[in-house]
Design a protein around this motif. Sequence first.
Motif, PDB file in Angstrom:
ATOM      1  N   VAL A   1       0.913  -1.410  -0.191  1.00  0.00           N
ATOM      2  CA  VAL A   1       0.243  -0.485   0.005  1.00  0.00           C
ATOM      3  C   VAL A   1       0.958   1.416  -0.016  1.00  0.00           C
ATOM      4  O   VAL A   1       0.415   2.111  -0.820  1.00  0.00           O
ATOM      5  CB  VAL A   1      -1.037   0.187   0.969  1.00  0.00           C
ATOM      6  CG1 VAL A   1      -1.995   1.403   1.127  1.00  0.00           C
ATOM      7  CG2 VAL A   1      -1.478  -1.011   0.743  1.00  0.00           C
ATOM      8  N   ALA A   2       1.814   1.163   0.721  1.00  0.00           N
ATOM      9  CA  ALA A   2       2.547   2.435   0.645  1.00  0.00           C
ATOM     10  C   ALA A   2       3.412   2.980  -0.565  1.00  0.00           C
ATOM     11  O   ALA A   2       3.515   4.104  -0.700  1.00  0.00           O
ATOM     12  CB  ALA A   2       3.701   1.898   2.182  1.00  0.00           C
ATOM     13  N   LEU A   3       4.183   1.932  -1.022  1.00  0.00           N
ATOM     14  CA  LEU A   3       4.831   1.967  -2.428  1.00  0.00           C
ATOM     15  C   LEU A   3       3.615   2.701  -3.803  1.00  0.00           C
ATOM     16  O   LEU A   3       4.345   3.300  -3.786  1.00  0.00           O
ATOM     17  CB  LEU A   3       4.753   0.519  -2.889  1.00  0.00           C
ATOM     18  CG  LEU A   3       5.773   0.143  -4.190  1.00  0.00           C
ATOM     19  CD1 LEU A   3       7.254   1.046  -4.456  1.00  0.00           C
ATOM     20  CD2 LEU A   3       5.710  -0.822  -4.887  1.00  0.00           C
ATOM     21  N   TYR A   4       2.696   1.900  -3.488  1.00  0.00           N
ATOM     22  CA  TYR A   4       2.342   2.387  -4.541  1.00  0.00           C
ATOM     23  C   TYR A   4       1.522   3.723  -4.333  1.00  0.00           C
ATOM     24  O   TYR A   4       1.304   4.405  -4.935  1.00  0.00           O
ATOM     25  CB  TYR A   4       0.909   1.283  -4.871  1.00  0.00           C
ATOM     26  CG  TYR A   4       1.462   0.721  -5.618  1.00  0.00           C
ATOM     27  CD1 TYR A   4       1.524   0.127  -7.009  1.00  0.00           C
ATOM     28  CD2 TYR A   4       1.644  -1.278  -5.203  1.00  0.00           C
ATOM     29  CE1 TYR A   4       1.954  -0.494  -7.659  1.00  0.00           C
ATOM     30  CE2 TYR A   4       2.105  -1.987  -5.679  1.00  0.00           C
ATOM     31  CZ  TYR A   4       2.768  -2.168  -7.024  1.00  0.00           C
ATOM     32  OH  TYR A   4       3.098  -2.619  -8.030  1.00  0.00           O
ATOM     33  N   ALA A   5       1.375   4.091  -2.959  1.00  0.00           N
ATOM     34  CA  ALA A   5       0.877   4.902  -2.676  1.00  0.00           C
ATOM     35  C   ALA A   5       1.812   5.796  -3.213  1.00  0.00           C
ATOM     36  O   ALA A   5       1.081   7.310  -3.560  1.00  0.00           O
ATOM     37  CB  ALA A   5       0.361   5.256  -1.242  1.00  0.00           C
ATOM     38  N   CYS A   6       2.779   5.934  -2.518  1.00  0.00           N
ATOM     39  CA  CYS A   6       4.125   6.762  -3.112  1.00  0.00           C
ATOM     40  C   CYS A   6       3.648   7.148  -4.358  1.00  0.00           C
ATOM     41  O   CYS A   6       4.456   8.567  -4.572  1.00  0.00           O
ATOM     42  CB  CYS A   6       5.154   6.329  -2.711  1.00  0.00           C
ATOM     43  SG  CYS A   6       5.206   6.453  -0.782  1.00  0.00           S
ATOM     44  N   LEU A   7       4.210   5.952  -5.161  1.00  0.00           N
ATOM     45  CA  LEU A   7       4.470   6.319  -6.976  1.00  0.00           C
ATOM     46  C   LEU A   7       3.041   7.111  -7.595  1.00  0.00           C
ATOM     47  O   LEU A   7       3.293   8.043  -8.103  1.00  0.00           O
ATOM     48  CB  LEU A   7       4.477   4.988  -7.194  1.00  0.00           C
ATOM     49  CG  LEU A   7       5.892   3.804  -6.522  1.00  0.00           C
ATOM     50  CD1 LEU A   7       5.360   2.414  -7.681  1.00  0.00           C
ATOM     51  CD2 LEU A   7       6.869   4.287  -7.827  1.00  0.00           C
ATOM     52  N   ARG A   8       2.223   6.831  -6.295  1.00  0.00           N
ATOM     53  CA  ARG A   8       0.477   7.634  -7.656  1.00  0.00           C
ATOM     54  C   ARG A   8       1.076   8.983  -7.510  1.00  0.00           C
ATOM     55  O   ARG A   8       0.455   9.837  -7.908  1.00  0.00           O
ATOM     56  CB  ARG A   8      -0.585   7.089  -6.348  1.00  0.00           C
ATOM     57  CG  ARG A   8      -1.300   5.195  -7.343  1.00  0.00           C
ATOM     58  CD  ARG A   8      -1.039   5.539  -8.379  1.00  0.00           C
ATOM     59  NE  ARG A   8      -2.474   6.228  -8.225  1.00  0.00           N
ATOM     60  CZ  ARG A   8      -4.047   6.094  -9.086  1.00  0.00           C
ATOM     61  NH1 ARG A   8      -3.840   4.639  -8.787  1.00  0.00           N
ATOM     62  NH2 ARG A   8      -4.953   6.932  -9.541  1.00  0.00           N
ATOM     63  N   LEU A   9       1.745   9.468  -6.348  1.00  0.00           N
ATOM     64  CA  LEU A   9       1.748  10.742  -6.123  1.00  0.00           C
ATOM     65  C   LEU A   9       3.335  11.530  -7.019  1.00  0.00           C
ATOM     66  O   LEU A   9       2.825  12.694  -6.424  1.00  0.00           O
ATOM     67  CB  LEU A   9       2.760  11.128  -4.831  1.00  0.00           C
ATOM     68  CG  LEU A   9       1.280  10.868  -3.268  1.00  0.00           C
ATOM     69  CD1 LEU A   9       1.128  11.189  -1.927  1.00  0.00           C
ATOM     70  CD2 LEU A   9       0.546  11.991  -3.562  1.00  0.00           C
ATOM     71  N   GLY A  10       3.349  10.745  -7.029  1.00  0.00           N
ATOM     72  CA  GLY A  10       5.318  11.111  -8.258  1.00  0.00           C
ATOM     73  C   GLY A  10       5.913  11.029  -6.610  1.00  0.00           C
ATOM     74  O   GLY A  10       7.225  11.410  -7.827  1.00  0.00           O
ATOM     75  N   ALA A  11       6.382  10.500  -5.870  1.00  0.00           N
ATOM     76  CA  ALA A  11       7.394  10.208  -5.002  1.00  0.00           C
ATOM     77  C   ALA A  11       8.306   9.834  -5.667  1.00  0.00           C
ATOM     78  O   ALA A  11       7.446   8.641  -6.131  1.00  0.00           O
ATOM     79  CB  ALA A  11       6.718  10.771  -3.123  1.00  0.00           C
ATOM     80  N   VAL A  12       9.409   9.750  -5.481  1.00  0.00           N
ATOM     81  CA  VAL A  12      10.212   8.547  -4.998  1.00  0.00           C
ATOM     82  C   VAL A  12      10.776   7.360  -4.517  1.00  0.00           C
ATOM     83  O   VAL A  12      10.954   8.855  -3.257  1.00  0.00           O
ATOM     84  CB  VAL A  12      11.519   9.231  -5.648  1.00  0.00           C
ATOM     85  CG1 VAL A  12      13.060   8.149  -6.204  1.00  0.00           C
ATOM     86  CG2 VAL A  12      11.127  10.450  -7.058  1.00  0.00           C
ATOM     87  N   VAL A  13      10.603   6.276  -4.541  1.00  0.00           N
ATOM     88  CA  VAL A  13      10.120   5.719  -2.889  1.00  0.00           C
ATOM     89  C   VAL A  13      11.651   4.697  -3.037  1.00  0.00           C
ATOM     90  O   VAL A  13      12.778   4.469  -4.164  1.00  0.00           O
ATOM     91  CB  VAL A  13       9.646   4.684  -3.227  1.00  0.00           C
ATOM     92  CG1 VAL A  13       8.106   4.654  -3.297  1.00  0.00           C
ATOM     93  CG2 VAL A  13       9.938   3.314  -4.283  1.00  0.00           C
ATOM     94  N   VAL A  14      12.738   4.719  -2.080  1.00  0.00           N
ATOM     95  CA  VAL A  14      14.569   4.565  -1.530  1.00  0.00           C
ATOM     96  C   VAL A  14      13.552   3.253  -1.377  1.00  0.00           C
ATOM     97  O   VAL A  14      13.695   3.128  -0.287  1.00  0.00           O
ATOM     98  CB  VAL A  14      14.781   5.653  -0.993  1.00  0.00           C
ATOM     99  CG1 VAL A  14      16.232   4.870   0.252  1.00  0.00           C
ATOM    100  CG2 VAL A  14      15.075   6.659  -1.417  1.00  0.00           C
ATOM    101  N   VAL A  15      14.229   1.833  -1.381  1.00  0.00           N
ATOM    102  CA  VAL A  15      14.173   0.391  -1.483  1.00  0.00           C
ATOM    103  C   VAL A  15      15.617   0.531  -0.958  1.00  0.00           C
ATOM    104  O   VAL A  15      16.360  -0.166  -1.780  1.00  0.00           O
ATOM    105  CB  VAL A  15      13.258  -0.209  -2.318  1.00  0.00           C
ATOM    106  CG1 VAL A  15      13.277  -1.980  -0.921  1.00  0.00           C
ATOM    107  CG2 VAL A  15      11.804   0.273  -2.393  1.00  0.00           C
ATOM    108  N   ALA A  16      16.156   0.687   0.298  1.00  0.00           N
ATOM    109  CA  ALA A  16      17.195  -0.350   1.319  1.00  0.00           C
ATOM    110  C   ALA A  16      17.006  -0.994   1.967  1.00  0.00           C
ATOM    111  O   ALA A  16      15.556  -0.427   3.071  1.00  0.00           O
ATOM    112  CB  ALA A  16      18.189   0.848   0.888  1.00  0.00           C
ATOM    113  N   ASP A  17      16.767  -1.873   1.846  1.00  0.00           N
ATOM    114  CA  ASP A  17      16.092  -3.190   2.330  1.00  0.00           C
ATOM    115  C   ASP A  17      16.747  -3.691   3.379  1.00  0.00           C
ATOM    116  O   ASP A  17      18.520  -3.818   3.227  1.00  0.00           O
ATOM    117  CB  ASP A  17      15.783  -4.827   1.355  1.00  0.00           C
ATOM    118  CG  ASP A  17      16.726  -5.366   0.768  1.00  0.00           C
ATOM    119  OD1 ASP A  17      18.100  -6.212   2.245  1.00  0.00           O
ATOM    120  OD2 ASP A  17      17.247  -5.257  -0.589  1.00  0.00           O
TER     121      ASP A  17
END
Length: 903
Positions: free
Chosen positions: A412-428
């Motif tokens: 949910v968080a990932l797709y919500a950010c992408l819908r806003l045009g935000a850049v998701v940073v995924v460092a696991d």
Amino acid sequence: MVGADWPGVDPEWSREVEVASTSHADGPGTVRRWHLLDNGAQLSRLGLTPAGTLLCVHGNPTWSYLWRTLLAAGSDQDHPWRVVAVDQLDMGFSERTGTFRRLADRVNDLGDLTATLGLDGNVVTVGHDWGGVISLGWALAHPQLLTGVVLTNTAVHQPACLGIPPALRLALHPAVHTWGTTTSDAFLRVTHSLAHPPLPADVRNAYMAPYRGAHRRAGVGNFVADIPVDESHPSFPALNSVAEGLHGLKVPALMLWGPQDPIFSDRYLKDLINRLPHASVHRFEGAGHLVAEDRNIAAPVFQWLGGNFGGSGSVPPAAEATAAEGERQDAVQPAPSEFRLLWDLLGEQAAGPAGGGTAVAEMAPDGTVARSLSWQQLDRNILDLAAGLREAGVQSGSRVSLMVPPGVDLTVALYACLRLGAVVVVADAGLGTKGLSRAVKGATPDFLIGIDKALAAASVLGWPGRRISVRELPAARRRMLGVEASLEALARSGASRGPQQMADTVGPDAPAAVLFTSGSTGPAKGVLYTHRQLAAMRDTVAATFGIRSGARLVAGFAPFALLGPALGAVSVTPAMDVTAPRTLTASGLADAAAAIDASVVFASPAALRNVLATRDGLSAAGQQALEGVELLLSAGAPVPEPLLSEVQRLLPRAKLHTPYGMTEALPVTDISLEQIQAADADAAAGAENPSGAVAGAGDGVCVGWPVHGARVAVVPLAEDGTAPGTHPVTEPGVTGEILVSAPHVNEAYDRLWLTQQESASLPGWHRTGDVGHFDAAGRLWVEGRLAHVVTAPGAVVTPVGAEQAIERLDSVRLAAITGVGPAGTQAVVAVVETLPPARKAGPAAPQLAGDVRRAAREAGVQVSAVLEVPAQPTDIRHNAKIDRTRLSRWASRVLAGGRPGKP
């Protein structure tokens, strides 16, 4: 002054210039004496016409000596540039004026000097520390002369809400300032100690040379005192003018940064990037404040100059996917004009007849479904959270670090950010604490969304970003962790405004995500993807493997858990520790498969090994659930054929595929178990086609043919183990660095401009850093990493073929081939993890050593030494990629007679 006394400085560069001063710090008619390092006369003597002038400005407490490598490079006849490195007044070997010169004075001083020198255009400023601010002040005041700017570890803005760096705060303290900066040489020594590695004694002495004696250090103290700590400081207006002026500066810009700087941290780099968003940026991991000493900055500076002021390239020929690919699906990849946003299929599923069915689920340790959302719920939750995040300040371009385990919340968080045009940073968390911290600090997110454990780490380790928790936290805990809001609260806030549609205004070429590599071959690199490339990845996976809307996916690997909704596939995350793939059990996999009646499984080789090791605990129902799986994908590391054959017995109906790829391009090629067996049979038989080429050259891991839409080629290896060529080939039997070209290849590396230039040095191709070759059937075989190639006398040895031969021994679990000694004369060393594990690391017993040598010899490799270890050093994320560079250092120590210890 004798330039010959300064290591790395040509005496011909050293000169003095008398300059009429117009500064307010001086009276009318004052003439000041400047010292410069200037290669202009040398270029003239050599008959070389410079392409322009680099105007280099040092900070405090260095001097023009800082720029000696640029002077040397600028004197090269192949790319001559005049380099003028100044000693600011009261600094270096320039005049001690006896006046207090503020920022505005120093900008003016530099203008006086350049007027005297007669610089008439095509000037690129180069600045470090407070010299960066001064050089930018000059740049803004002389737009008619300016061509570009280069910055190294500097700052133009100090946020009012954040204190100045502790080191500067201490230097400004009244009890310390005069003694620390002027009376003693403490400030100089502390600054010089920031070099990584430490400065050689002669270089350190050269830096100290102009500042011997308190009477020579007044400028050092005055420079520190002129730091604007707040708006009341006399130099604040000048600093603010420079900071604001950068927004309108459109010339090419390059920033070279040492992230280990205790003074100018990554937060100052982030500020500069916001002001100069078009700048090329490279962070040298491990480098610090004196980045010009820690790394060779001359090479990237002149590469950047060449790229901005000349140079061209052409796209070489490519190897297309062919009919020999074997079992390929017939889906057609959308053309670029048919771009569809990543979440389009998710929306279609929510609006269609499947809308009430499960979309995402996550499993509990007891084998039950812990949480799930239908397609309609998923779509609604994404929109609600997006609305709440927007209210909280997340906007297009904001960087959001997601520190949430794979599952419902992360989806949910990932797709919500992408819908806003935000850049998701995924460092696991698979990067380990140190690697994760380095990655997050380097990405400098604006927001950090995390579980409690991640938020606690952010507080302790100083990770940047406004903090948002996944769940609601008690008030005291929230204050302690600096949490502003929770996903739950933001989603409720977004939902409270009622149903609303969010316009899809995200551009296809806007940045979408920064995904980090595993860090198995050096510090993890941030890979920048655009929305177009993420969508292309979705389309490539769908077309290659036939995964369409309605597929049911067990995602034992985080990226595929996130890609599931984009494919329109039902996704379930099994009960496992995603930071340790080997924690996936047969029962855990079966429970997840049963929960959604899975048709597809993705799991890493380490996970599959543990699934096989725990299969005796499977129930009849669990066995039946696994028998329903139709497709298994395994990637992240080489997958041995015997392992796949065992898995086939566990999943009898499944087609087993092992796509080859990397964070920068996932996937690149693909091959099925049957095709692997056919390739191995060809290699064993040594069959030849009519042209005499070997059909199955088995030196390495066969990874098959290019996936849908991809092209693959190699650049042949040279005798020194590098791949310097410019002509990609696809001829059988030629070993070289593997190249890939595809719509889903990454846009760039994040703040790693130099790395990106290296990986894209052949226009139209991405250099993977892997080495391999094609066989006569067009199949690609991977032989290892370019960085791990061993250059033995008269031979270039790639590691994987010999490692595979050694691993066929019953007593060996994992093998690694590495080199010890100087390049070109390296001894080949085999390091083995045995069965059962050795009690301690060190030289192998004679019987084992002999067996290993014979096995390697059959693969065409002469092994000089055999060492054994209780466990190979593997990466955290995949539990499979062996750190051969680390083993090489360890083997060198052991073979030199050192204590083995732990590799």
